[in-house]
Design a protein around this motif. Structure first.
Motif, PDB file in Angstrom:
ATOM      1  N   GLN A 207      14.050  28.123  -4.363  1.00  0.00           N
ATOM      2  CA  GLN A 207      14.685  26.849  -4.699  1.00  0.00           C
ATOM      3  C   GLN A 207      14.326  25.726  -3.729  1.00  0.00           C
ATOM      4  O   GLN A 207      14.789  24.601  -3.884  1.00  0.00           O
ATOM      5  CB  GLN A 207      16.210  27.021  -4.713  1.00  0.00           C
ATOM      6  CG  GLN A 207      16.717  27.947  -5.796  1.00  0.00           C
ATOM      7  CD  GLN A 207      16.527  27.332  -7.165  1.00  0.00           C
ATOM      8  OE1 GLN A 207      16.866  26.182  -7.387  1.00  0.00           O
ATOM      9  NE2 GLN A 207      15.958  28.083  -8.067  1.00  0.00           N
ATOM     10  N   CYS A 208      13.506  25.997  -2.747  1.00  0.00           N
ATOM     11  CA  CYS A 208      13.221  25.020  -1.686  1.00  0.00           C
ATOM     12  C   CYS A 208      12.610  23.710  -2.173  1.00  0.00           C
ATOM     13  O   CYS A 208      12.746  22.690  -1.507  1.00  0.00           O
ATOM     14  CB  CYS A 208      12.330  25.645  -0.619  1.00  0.00           C
ATOM     15  SG  CYS A 208      13.230  26.784   0.447  1.00  0.00           S
ATOM     16  N   ASP A 209      11.955  23.721  -3.326  1.00  0.00           N
ATOM     17  CA  ASP A 209      11.366  22.494  -3.855  1.00  0.00           C
ATOM     18  C   ASP A 209      12.186  21.899  -4.994  1.00  0.00           C
ATOM     19  O   ASP A 209      11.859  20.831  -5.495  1.00  0.00           O
ATOM     20  CB  ASP A 209       9.940  22.756  -4.360  1.00  0.00           C
ATOM     21  CG  ASP A 209       8.998  23.106  -3.222  1.00  0.00           C
ATOM     22  OD1 ASP A 209       9.181  22.557  -2.114  1.00  0.00           O
ATOM     23  OD2 ASP A 209       8.096  23.932  -3.435  1.00  0.00           O
ATOM     24  N   VAL A 210      13.247  22.599  -5.401  1.00  0.00           N
ATOM     25  CA  VAL A 210      14.008  22.189  -6.576  1.00  0.00           C
ATOM     26  C   VAL A 210      15.436  21.758  -6.230  1.00  0.00           C
ATOM     27  O   VAL A 210      15.880  20.683  -6.603  1.00  0.00           O
ATOM     28  CB  VAL A 210      14.053  23.356  -7.596  1.00  0.00           C
ATOM     29  CG1 VAL A 210      14.816  22.952  -8.840  1.00  0.00           C
ATOM     30  CG2 VAL A 210      12.663  23.827  -7.948  1.00  0.00           C
TER      31      VAL A 210
ATOM     32  N   LEU B  77      20.903  18.958  -4.154  1.00  0.00           N
ATOM     33  CA  LEU B  77      21.786  20.080  -4.445  1.00  0.00           C
ATOM     34  C   LEU B  77      22.509  19.882  -5.768  1.00  0.00           C
ATOM     35  O   LEU B  77      22.944  20.841  -6.391  1.00  0.00           O
ATOM     36  CB  LEU B  77      22.806  20.274  -3.315  1.00  0.00           C
ATOM     37  CG  LEU B  77      22.239  20.783  -1.997  1.00  0.00           C
ATOM     38  CD1 LEU B  77      23.325  20.817  -0.936  1.00  0.00           C
ATOM     39  CD2 LEU B  77      21.625  22.163  -2.173  1.00  0.00           C
ATOM     40  N   GLU B  78      22.653  18.656  -6.180  1.00  0.00           N
ATOM     41  CA  GLU B  78      23.276  18.344  -7.460  1.00  0.00           C
ATOM     42  C   GLU B  78      22.204  17.739  -8.357  1.00  0.00           C
ATOM     43  O   GLU B  78      21.071  17.550  -7.951  1.00  0.00           O
ATOM     44  CB  GLU B  78      24.431  17.374  -7.246  1.00  0.00           C
ATOM     45  CG  GLU B  78      25.516  17.958  -6.365  1.00  0.00           C
ATOM     46  CD  GLU B  78      26.575  16.957  -5.990  1.00  0.00           C
ATOM     47  OE1 GLU B  78      26.404  15.755  -6.260  1.00  0.00           O
ATOM     48  OE2 GLU B  78      27.571  17.367  -5.410  1.00  0.00           O
ATOM     49  N   GLU B  79      22.562  17.413  -9.578  1.00  0.00           N
ATOM     50  CA  GLU B  79      21.586  16.855 -10.515  1.00  0.00           C
ATOM     51  C   GLU B  79      20.978  15.552 -10.010  1.00  0.00           C
ATOM     52  O   GLU B  79      19.798  15.316 -10.166  1.00  0.00           O
ATOM     53  CB  GLU B  79      22.240  16.629 -11.871  1.00  0.00           C
ATOM     54  CG  GLU B  79      22.545  17.921 -12.592  1.00  0.00           C
ATOM     55  CD  GLU B  79      23.178  17.688 -13.943  1.00  0.00           C
ATOM     56  OE1 GLU B  79      23.049  16.578 -14.485  1.00  0.00           O
ATOM     57  OE2 GLU B  79      23.786  18.626 -14.459  1.00  0.00           O
TER      58      GLU B  79
ATOM     59  N   GLY C 297      15.851  20.150   9.201  1.00  0.00           N
ATOM     60  CA  GLY C 297      14.971  20.888   8.308  1.00  0.00           C
ATOM     61  C   GLY C 297      15.505  20.938   6.889  1.00  0.00           C
ATOM     62  O   GLY C 297      16.478  20.272   6.537  1.00  0.00           O
ATOM     63  N   ARG C 298      14.848  21.753   6.075  1.00  0.00           N
ATOM     64  CA  ARG C 298      15.179  21.885   4.651  1.00  0.00           C
ATOM     65  C   ARG C 298      15.955  23.178   4.445  1.00  0.00           C
ATOM     66  O   ARG C 298      15.574  24.226   4.936  1.00  0.00           O
ATOM     67  CB  ARG C 298      13.889  21.903   3.831  1.00  0.00           C
ATOM     68  CG  ARG C 298      14.106  21.967   2.332  1.00  0.00           C
ATOM     69  CD  ARG C 298      12.777  21.949   1.595  1.00  0.00           C
ATOM     70  NE  ARG C 298      12.129  20.665   1.762  1.00  0.00           N
ATOM     71  CZ  ARG C 298      11.916  19.797   0.769  1.00  0.00           C
ATOM     72  NH1 ARG C 298      12.276  20.089  -0.459  1.00  0.00           N
ATOM     73  NH2 ARG C 298      11.316  18.658   1.009  1.00  0.00           N
ATOM     74  N   TRP C 299      17.037  23.081   3.661  1.00  0.00           N
ATOM     75  CA  TRP C 299      17.901  24.214   3.357  1.00  0.00           C
ATOM     76  C   TRP C 299      18.048  24.326   1.840  1.00  0.00           C
ATOM     77  O   TRP C 299      18.163  23.317   1.154  1.00  0.00           O
ATOM     78  CB  TRP C 299      19.282  24.007   3.984  1.00  0.00           C
ATOM     79  CG  TRP C 299      19.260  23.937   5.469  1.00  0.00           C
ATOM     80  CD1 TRP C 299      18.996  22.842   6.242  1.00  0.00           C
ATOM     81  CD2 TRP C 299      19.516  24.998   6.383  1.00  0.00           C
ATOM     82  NE1 TRP C 299      19.063  23.164   7.573  1.00  0.00           N
ATOM     83  CE2 TRP C 299      19.391  24.484   7.694  1.00  0.00           C
ATOM     84  CE3 TRP C 299      19.835  26.344   6.221  1.00  0.00           C
ATOM     85  CZ2 TRP C 299      19.581  25.268   8.820  1.00  0.00           C
ATOM     86  CZ3 TRP C 299      20.030  27.123   7.354  1.00  0.00           C
ATOM     87  CH2 TRP C 299      19.902  26.586   8.634  1.00  0.00           C
TER      88      TRP C 299
ATOM     89  N   CYS D 259      14.464  26.831   4.700  1.00  0.00           N
ATOM     90  CA  CYS D 259      13.200  26.962   3.976  1.00  0.00           C
ATOM     91  C   CYS D 259      12.051  27.129   4.969  1.00  0.00           C
ATOM     92  O   CYS D 259      12.058  26.503   6.034  1.00  0.00           O
ATOM     93  CB  CYS D 259      12.958  25.737   3.091  1.00  0.00           C
ATOM     94  SG  CYS D 259      14.181  25.567   1.785  1.00  0.00           S
ATOM     95  N   ARG D 260      11.084  27.914   4.585  1.00  0.00           N
ATOM     96  CA  ARG D 260       9.899  28.121   5.454  1.00  0.00           C
ATOM     97  C   ARG D 260       8.868  27.070   5.207  1.00  0.00           C
ATOM     98  O   ARG D 260       8.712  26.482   4.228  1.00  0.00           O
ATOM     99  CB  ARG D 260       9.280  29.477   5.165  1.00  0.00           C
ATOM    100  CG  ARG D 260      10.164  30.582   5.618  1.00  0.00           C
ATOM    101  CD  ARG D 260       9.491  31.924   5.395  1.00  0.00           C
ATOM    102  NE  ARG D 260      10.522  32.788   4.848  1.00  0.00           N
ATOM    103  CZ  ARG D 260      10.347  33.652   3.893  1.00  0.00           C
ATOM    104  NH1 ARG D 260       9.182  33.804   3.347  1.00  0.00           N
ATOM    105  NH2 ARG D 260      11.318  34.394   3.482  1.00  0.00           N
TER     106      ARG D 260
END
Length: 113
Positions: free
Chosen positions: A38-41, A56-58, A30-32, A112-113
């Protein structure tokens, strides 16, 4: 008696360093992100087939991942000789705290939901 007390104290100290619940590969799918906002960024996605995507990084990173006991090893497709290690410090179903070797600090992530 004194040895027993010392043994229990040592076990308590050592037990504090072990994650609350051992994560299994399927648990991490899944997405963390650091927060729901921040789930989309700024996120990392662990896919069932062993693929990961991280923002998680640039720079966006993609590659493969695997779980071995208390750490997640990420191998970016563009840097296969430089594994990225995330040492699991704490895990519950919706929260993941890891020591990220790339930044030499911890990351507190939530599902993330």
């Amino acid at each position: 008696m004194r040895r027993a007390v010392l043994g229990l104290a040592a076990a308590a100290v050592l037990g504090a360093a072990v994650p609350a619940m051992a994560a299994q590969p399927a648990d991490l799918i899944g997405r963390w992100a650091a927060s729901q906002g921040q789930c989309d960024v700024e996120f990392v996605v662990f896919e069932r087939d062993g693929h990961f995507v991280s923002q998680l990084e640039e720079d966006k990173r993609e590659g493969t991942w695997r779980l071995a006991r208390d750490r997640v090893t990420l191998i970016a497709a563009d840097e296969p000789d430089r594994p990225w290690l995330l040492h699991i410090l704490d895990y519950t179903g919706n929260r993941l705290v890891v020591l990220d070797e790339s930044i030499e600090s911890d990351r507190r992530l939530q599902r993330c939901r």
